[in-house]
Design a protein around this motif. Structure first.
Motif, PDB file in Angstrom:
ATOM      1  N   LEU A   1      47.190  62.830  55.273  1.00  0.00           N
ATOM      2  CA  LEU A   1      47.338  64.049  54.499  1.00  0.00           C
ATOM      3  C   LEU A   1      48.695  64.709  54.738  1.00  0.00           C
ATOM      4  O   LEU A   1      49.303  64.575  55.805  1.00  0.00           O
ATOM      5  N   ASN A   2      49.134  65.429  53.714  1.00  0.00           N
ATOM      6  CA  ASN A   2      50.334  66.256  53.812  1.00  0.00           C
ATOM      7  C   ASN A   2      50.046  67.388  54.790  1.00  0.00           C
ATOM      8  O   ASN A   2      49.093  68.154  54.597  1.00  0.00           O
ATOM      9  N   PRO A   3      50.841  67.550  55.851  1.00  0.00           N
ATOM     10  CA  PRO A   3      50.543  68.600  56.836  1.00  0.00           C
ATOM     11  C   PRO A   3      50.560  69.999  56.248  1.00  0.00           C
ATOM     12  O   PRO A   3      49.914  70.900  56.765  1.00  0.00           O
ATOM     13  N   ARG A   4      51.289  70.186  55.142  1.00  0.00           N
ATOM     14  CA  ARG A   4      51.370  71.509  54.526  1.00  0.00           C
ATOM     15  C   ARG A   4      50.083  71.889  53.799  1.00  0.00           C
ATOM     16  O   ARG A   4      49.916  73.036  53.400  1.00  0.00           O
ATOM     17  N   ALA A   5      49.188  70.923  53.628  1.00  0.00           N
ATOM     18  CA  ALA A   5      47.888  71.214  53.000  1.00  0.00           C
ATOM     19  C   ALA A   5      46.838  71.582  54.041  1.00  0.00           C
ATOM     20  O   ALA A   5      45.701  71.902  53.693  1.00  0.00           O
ATOM     21  N   LEU A   6      47.220  71.531  55.321  1.00  0.00           N
ATOM     22  CA  LEU A   6      46.261  71.727  56.405  1.00  0.00           C
ATOM     23  C   LEU A   6      46.494  73.039  57.152  1.00  0.00           C
ATOM     24  O   LEU A   6      47.609  73.529  57.217  1.00  0.00           O
ATOM     25  N   ILE A   7      45.422  73.558  57.725  1.00  0.00           N
ATOM     26  CA  ILE A   7      45.532  74.667  58.663  1.00  0.00           C
ATOM     27  C   ILE A   7      44.706  74.330  59.899  1.00  0.00           C
ATOM     28  O   ILE A   7      43.774  73.531  59.843  1.00  0.00           O
ATOM     29  N   ARG A   8      45.095  74.921  61.013  1.00  0.00           N
ATOM     30  CA  ARG A   8      44.319  74.738  62.238  1.00  0.00           C
ATOM     31  C   ARG A   8      43.007  75.491  62.127  1.00  0.00           C
ATOM     32  O   ARG A   8      42.938  76.546  61.499  1.00  0.00           O
ATOM     33  N   VAL A   9      41.999  74.953  62.765  1.00  0.00           N
ATOM     34  CA  VAL A   9      40.693  75.596  62.800  1.00  0.00           C
ATOM     35  C   VAL A   9      40.409  76.029  64.234  1.00  0.00           C
ATOM     36  O   VAL A   9      40.607  75.243  65.169  1.00  0.00           O
ATOM     37  N   ARG A  10      39.983  77.252  64.379  1.00  0.00           N
ATOM     38  CA  ARG A  10      39.621  77.746  65.707  1.00  0.00           C
ATOM     39  C   ARG A  10      38.620  76.797  66.343  1.00  0.00           C
ATOM     40  O   ARG A  10      37.697  76.333  65.696  1.00  0.00           O
ATOM     41  N   GLU A  11      38.819  76.488  67.604  1.00  0.00           N
ATOM     42  CA  GLU A  11      37.954  75.531  68.282  1.00  0.00           C
ATOM     43  C   GLU A  11      36.506  76.000  68.235  1.00  0.00           C
ATOM     44  O   GLU A  11      36.152  77.039  68.773  1.00  0.00           O
ATOM     45  N   GLU A  12      35.690  75.263  67.558  1.00  0.00           N
ATOM     46  CA  GLU A  12      34.279  75.574  67.445  1.00  0.00           C
ATOM     47  C   GLU A  12      33.508  74.270  67.316  1.00  0.00           C
ATOM     48  O   GLU A  12      34.079  73.224  67.053  1.00  0.00           O
TER      49      GLU A  12
END
Length: 347
Positions: free
Chosen positions: A202-213
């Motif tokens: 995936l294009n990294p600009r399409a991603l966001i980090r998710v809070r560890e859960e």
């Protein structure tokens, strides 16, 4: 919109977390429109994707929407509850995974909105990542949890030159995955354990980090503190005596409820647990236990077990016995238990 905020206030609109803010006019003097559609109270019939036989009472039968909600924690406002003329109430898709079971024949009022404050569909979103030559906030680390934070159409465009597009990528929008690998081009290889270990570049600009859960597929370890777990389970699946057997054990999450409670598979059974009763363990941790090097001398292994006279209810020792058995040394395992029948206790 309920117009509770100061109507003379000017806003900025951010269409994605990385987007450059768009300045908006104040609501005072801006045109305000009535929002009509498939909301609570709307009259509906079976639609294009209907596949529920005559559950509605027949092709010409009508019903009323009585509730709009999400599908577990997968999609938001994507299903509705409909009560049919027969009195039967059931749930139907109105966008979940791209399916719409109903068609609207009488619109309902869903509130109001300001057209000038909305984004234009199809217009390219300007993002700070495209503008700022800084240490890129779009860079991720292996093992981090991420999710696609753009819609499917935008993702389709963004994938050009970044691994390409596959129609099945529609299913990963908004789904939490884990960074599996960083490619030479800077793209991100993401593993989706909740979807049969699917992997996408995936294009990294399409991603966001998710809070560890905790997510489906994660390994979690139940607390060994019985009193604490008993207290935490109240209102979260409750506590029963046989749950003593799972204290300190590691299992896999098979479902995450909307309230955060977990369904965890442990030793062949499924338990509902308070997320505070467990702790996330690293993906590399085996359910069975530490690897025994292939060149380990089995006689030495047995000797070690006998000399230390370890309690076999401790997971580590069970795992060593399992490892010996897996290597085909059943006579050694049998001899060990024959000489120590009291070493095994049931829950």
């Amino acid at each position: 919109m309920s117009d509770k905020h100061d109507l003379n206030h000017n806003f900025q609109r951010f269409d994605t977390p990385a987007a450059i803010g768009v300045h908006l006019p104040s609501r005072t003097g801006s045109p305000k429109k009535l929002l009509l559609g498939m909301f609570v109270g709307a009259k509906v019939q079976r639609g294009k994707n209907w596949e529920w036989a005559d559950q509605d009472g027949g092709p010409e039968s009508c019903g009323r929407i009585v509730e709009t909600r999400g599908w577990d924690n997968e999609t938001w406002r994507s299903v509705v509850n409909v009560t049919w003329a027969s009195g039967l109430t059931n749930i139907y898709r109105v966008g979940h995974k791209g399916k719409v079971d109903l068609r609207c024949i009488e619109l309902s009022n869903g509130g109001t909105y300001y057209p000038l404050h909305l984004a234009l569909l199809g217009k390219k979103i300007e993002e700070a990542c495209d503008e700022t030559p800084q240490p890129d906030p779009c860079v991720f680390s292996i093992g981090e949890k991420v999710k696609v934070n753009v819609d499917a159409e935008t993702l389709h465009r963004m994938q050009d030159g970044h691994g390409g597009w596959n129609p099945r990528m529609v299913d990963i929008v908004g789904v939490v995955g884990r960074v599996h690998r960083l490619t030479d081009k800077g793209d991100i290889r993401v593993l989706y354990q909740s979807m049969g270990t699917a992997r996408w570049t995936l294009n990294p600009r399409a991603l966001i980090r998710v809070r560890e859960e905790v997510s489906v597929g994660d390994l979690v370890k139940v607390s060994s503190d019985k009193d604490a777990v008993i207290a935490l389970q109240k209102g979260h699946g409750e506590w029963i005596h046989v749950m003593s057997c799972i204290l300190g054990k590691t299992g896999k999450v098979v479902k995450v409820y909307s309230d955060g409670d977990l369904r965890v598979s442990l030793e062949g059974q499924i338990w509902t647990l308070n997320p505070l009763s467990v702790q996330l363990v690293s993906e590399g941790t085996s359910l069975l236990a530490p690897e025994v090097p292939l060149n380990t001398n089995v006689s030495n292994l047995l000797s070690d077990l006998m000399d230390t006279q370890l309690d076999l209810t401790i997971t580590l020792n069970i795992d060593r016995i399992v490892r010996a058995a897996a290597q085909g040394h059943l006579e050694i395992v049998n001899d060990f238990f024959t000489k120590r029948p009291n070493a095994v206790r049931s829950c």
